[in-house]
Design an enzyme around this catalytic site. Sequence first.
Site, PDB file in Angstrom:
ATOM      1  CG  HIS A 255      -1.824  -1.199   1.299  1.00  0.00           C
ATOM      2  ND1 HIS A 255      -2.957  -1.350   0.545  1.00  0.00           N
ATOM      3  CD2 HIS A 255      -1.715  -2.340   2.040  1.00  0.00           C
ATOM      4  CE1 HIS A 255      -3.519  -2.519   0.816  1.00  0.00           C
ATOM      5  NE2 HIS A 255      -2.780  -3.140   1.711  1.00  0.00           N
ATOM      6  CG  ASP A 314      -2.254  -4.266   5.351  1.00  0.00           C
ATOM      7  OD1 ASP A 314      -1.365  -3.420   5.182  1.00  0.00           O
ATOM      8  OD2 ASP A 314      -3.422  -4.093   4.956  1.00  0.00           O
ATOM      9  CD  GLU A 315      -4.771  -6.640   1.869  1.00  0.00           C
ATOM     10  OE1 GLU A 315      -5.682  -7.357   1.391  1.00  0.00           O
ATOM     11  OE2 GLU A 315      -4.781  -5.401   1.828  1.00  0.00           O
ATOM     12  CE1 TYR A 316       6.230  -5.749  -0.017  1.00  0.00           C
ATOM     13  CE2 TYR A 316       6.827  -8.060  -0.332  1.00  0.00           C
ATOM     14  CZ  TYR A 316       7.059  -6.709  -0.569  1.00  0.00           C
ATOM     15  OH  TYR A 316       8.117  -6.330  -1.359  1.00  0.00           O
TER      16      TYR A 316
END
Length: 665
Positions: A255, A314-316
């Site tokens: 992000h 988050d969300e790598y």
Amino acid sequence: MKHLILFGIMWLCGLMTVVAQNVPQVIPALQQWKPAKGKMVLPESGKVIISSDEEGALKQSAEILVQDLKEMFGWNYRVVIGKQEKGAVFLTLSKPDKTLGDEGYRMDVRNGVTIEAPTAKGVFWGTRTLLQMIHNQPEGLMRGQAIDFPLYPNRGFMIDVARKFFTMDYLRDYVKILSFYKLNELQVHLNDNGFVEFFGNDWDKTYAAFRLESERYPGLTAKDGSYTKAEFRDFQKMAATYGVNVIPEIDVPAHSLAFTHYNPRLAADNKEYGMDHLDLYKQEVYDFVDSLFDEYLSGEDPVFVGPEVHIGTDEYNKKESEQFRHFTNHYLNFVSKYGKTPRLWGSLKVMTGETPVDLTGKVVSAWNYNWMDVNTCLKAGAKVVNLCDWLLYLVPSVNYYHDFLDYQWLYESWMPEMMKKDDPKVEKRHPNFLGAMLAVWNDRVGNGISQQDVHVRTFPALQVVCEKMWKGENAEHVSYAQFKALCQSTPEAPGVNLLAKVPQRTILTDIGKEVTLSGTDVVTTSVDEIGYLYAVEFEICPDSIPNIDAILFKGPHSEFITNWQNTGKFAFRRDGYEFVFHAYRLPVEKWTKIRIEGDIKGTSLFVDGQLLERLEGRIGEVFNVKHQRKDRIWYQETLIFPLKQLGDTQMGFNGKVKNLICTPR
């Protein structure tokens, strides 16, 4: 038999109503109430008293209460140093009390009102209850004693200001709203980016923003809306006086497109991951992120004021679990060096590896059951705040997660430990389970959503979740229908009306009297703006040569204009968007009756009683290259109607207006 069942239901509902009537109705509900006989009426001019030895601890709370009494009721109170008096509000500190903890309080309503607590925060929460009690009991306060305390210590709200900018005024209003409902945390998600498929599948063109001023990296800060260091620092200090801890979040290493737009060398070399992924192997990335955090954490008066800072994580991409764990551990340790408690998104259940990540004493935001659920967080030794995506994520105007939450289910069935509806609750009162947060994500950049449209979604949800985190289960005493009615009648906060409620039909210009506007003058009204559902009616007669893009009505958040681009069309502007009614051109030198109706889905234009155009339902469609599918964006063409003034000193309407009336529907 059916008659007996019906009678039983009616008797039970009646009993619940009686129970509710015997307890002051506030949100969140009181833990305990011991009634006494009669009522006590506070005077409209009076005192908020604190003792001289507690002035340093309680004066600020007393001053806020005085301001709020004026704002909500027009009462004239003053802060007095002295002893308890009849007919006054007395604030005082008490000895430590295990029952009350750090945020609980006792309130005694007899011949006056006494609020006492072991801490200043507990006293302040008591003042929020008092304001609601006065509002909900206009004929006088029920005499009795309250003992009140929260079941969960951390009760909060997360707002994504990165993909949709929210003004500082809005954030300050939201602190007051959270505080009024005894929610004590506000997480501000400062950076993020849109989805690449909505920007031609081109990362260089994809929207990204970092909302905080940076002196070390000039040009990094978003140009379409940001906060200066000074105002963000002051905002956090203001929030603290209202009992709200602001948790700033810089989201890395995913992000992070705002950072890679600024310096493309920071992006992952593996292009499969997307340009919004920082490269976890480059020293330049660590140097940049270290310096960015240090800019806000260092110094005698750091920009990040509160005790906690969120580092994202988050969300790598899952292929890089080992290096992701190294990155995460680095920033947990880095932020801790500044005396702050780091928070992070729960990801380590998926991002497994041999690299140790010490979560002891850290606070994990458990956002997704698969990425890292509450039990997994607790077993890792972390403290946990639940932000379960399937239950607590609001994403306005999309076809996934929630556009509006299921308020009744939350009230009747949800508890803060739950991450999904069919998930068994984790151990109640686990010492490391802190509470929960509602989150709003503005995924669809450019979809036309307004700040107030977001608030229409988040505010009723906050009312429900605050009830469950402070009071707990209460549906057997107060039905959802009763709770909903109480929610709808309780103000947002002292001096806050983002919903733009107008209580009744209001005539804003004298019937039959013409208001003449020259293009540079202003006429003010008694109403700032009107929210959904509404109708605004007026008659209008433009001059022979009308001004172009002329402001007819202006309010705190929007403008309604005539002769858009010299076409005679009506349009409105808000939140950086412009919306046009293309189906009608207003004639000059002729009186025309106009009616605008607005709701949460769109805006309608009526001319001489006939519906000519409805702004609603516009959909955009793009092709998602990565997933080989079509994705949609649903546009919001809504308007909370501006009414604070007719005309404008610089770009005003020239002509005549009469019979301006607004009506809540």
